[in-house]
Design a protein around this motif. Structure first.
Motif, PDB file in Angstrom:
ATOM      1  N   ILE A  29      -3.552  -2.152   7.298  1.00  0.00           N
ATOM      2  CA  ILE A  29      -3.161  -1.434   6.206  1.00  0.00           C
ATOM      3  C   ILE A  29      -2.940  -0.043   6.960  1.00  0.00           C
ATOM      4  O   ILE A  29      -3.487   0.422   7.640  1.00  0.00           O
ATOM      5  N   LEU A  32      -4.996   1.975   1.168  1.00  0.00           N
ATOM      6  CA  LEU A  32      -5.504   0.961   0.025  1.00  0.00           C
ATOM      7  C   LEU A  32      -5.561   2.186  -1.306  1.00  0.00           C
ATOM      8  O   LEU A  32      -6.072   3.450  -1.279  1.00  0.00           O
ATOM      9  N   THR A  91      -3.452  -3.044  -1.256  1.00  0.00           N
ATOM     10  CA  THR A  91      -3.127  -2.697   0.160  1.00  0.00           C
ATOM     11  C   THR A  91      -1.723  -2.299   0.461  1.00  0.00           C
ATOM     12  O   THR A  91      -0.941  -3.120  -0.323  1.00  0.00           O
TER      13      THR A  91
END
Lengths: 113, 114
Positions: A29, A32, A91
């Motif tokens: 990712i 977040l 995410t």
């Protein structure tokens, strides 16, 4: 799937206690995000933590991120009845300037006065 | 605090009818999104829109769905022939730019198909 999964799915605490919600995800990712949703309402952005950050604070909120474990936690300290809501982690993967955000299923928090 | 505005807040429509859900994103935002949430379920991505075209769409966003930014301020989601399973909350969101920014969501339109 990039999707975050929150744990627990439901949490009930007394006013004044701390509430901790966890989120796990599966892929890399860029950031977040945590959102709050009051019943029947829209999502409110609470906090964003980047992949190179480990902890972030905003008022009574504390978010941690462990990219090695692909997990994040949201801590609400000194909870209030008004904190009763569903909390979602989301995410985010950024590529070519485009951000794809995928939401988890949420944790339903009830704070009992 | 700037807001994303969605209208109507609740729409009831007959199965097979067309509906248009309207959104006014924050004025200096460049990226626009539609998500939906079936009652009690997770928030699902439908479509993203940037520079007057669709950036990405999900499997849910089939030929029955379309989006438009007709006048530089409104951002609409059209469902051509509604089905019962289209009943959900539909959320519009916008974002200021590329990079690490969160979304600002509208308060949603509850669509009920009967």
């Amino acid at each position: 799937s990039q999707q975050g999964e929150e744990d627990p799915q439901a949490l009930s605490i007394q006013e004044g206690e701390n509430a901790t919600m966890n989120c796990s995800y599966k892929t890399s990712i860029n950031n977040l995000q945590w959102y709050r949703q009051n019943s029947g309402r829209g999502l409110v952005h609470l906090i964003l933590i980047r992949s190179n950050e480990r902890e972030k604070h905003s008022g009574r909120l504390r978010v941690t991120l462990d990219t090695s474990k692909k997990s994040s936690s949201l801590l609400i300290t000194a909870s209030r009845a008004a904190d009763t809501a569903s909390y979602f982690c989301a995410t985010s993967l950024i590529f070519g300037g485009y951000q794809k955000v995928t939401f988890g299923i949420g944790t339903k928090l009830q704070v009992i006065p | 605090e700037p807001e994303v505005t969605q209208t109507p807040s609740h729409q009831v429509t007959q199965m097979g009818q067309e509906v248009i859900l309207r959104c006014v994103p924050i004025s200096n935002h460049l990226y626009f999104y539609w998500y939906r949430q079936i009652l009690g379920q997770k928030v699902e991505f439908l479509v993203s829109f940037y520079n007057n075209e669709i950036s990405e769409k999900s499997e849910i966003f089939d030929d029955q769905f379309s989006v438009e930014r007709p006048d530089g301020s409104n951002f609409t989601l059209k469902i051509r022939s509604t089905k019962l399973e289209d009943s959900a909350m539909y959320f519009c969101a916008s974002r200021t730019g590329p990079g690490n920014y969160g979304y600002t969501f509208g308060s949603g339109t509850r669509l009920t198909v009967v």
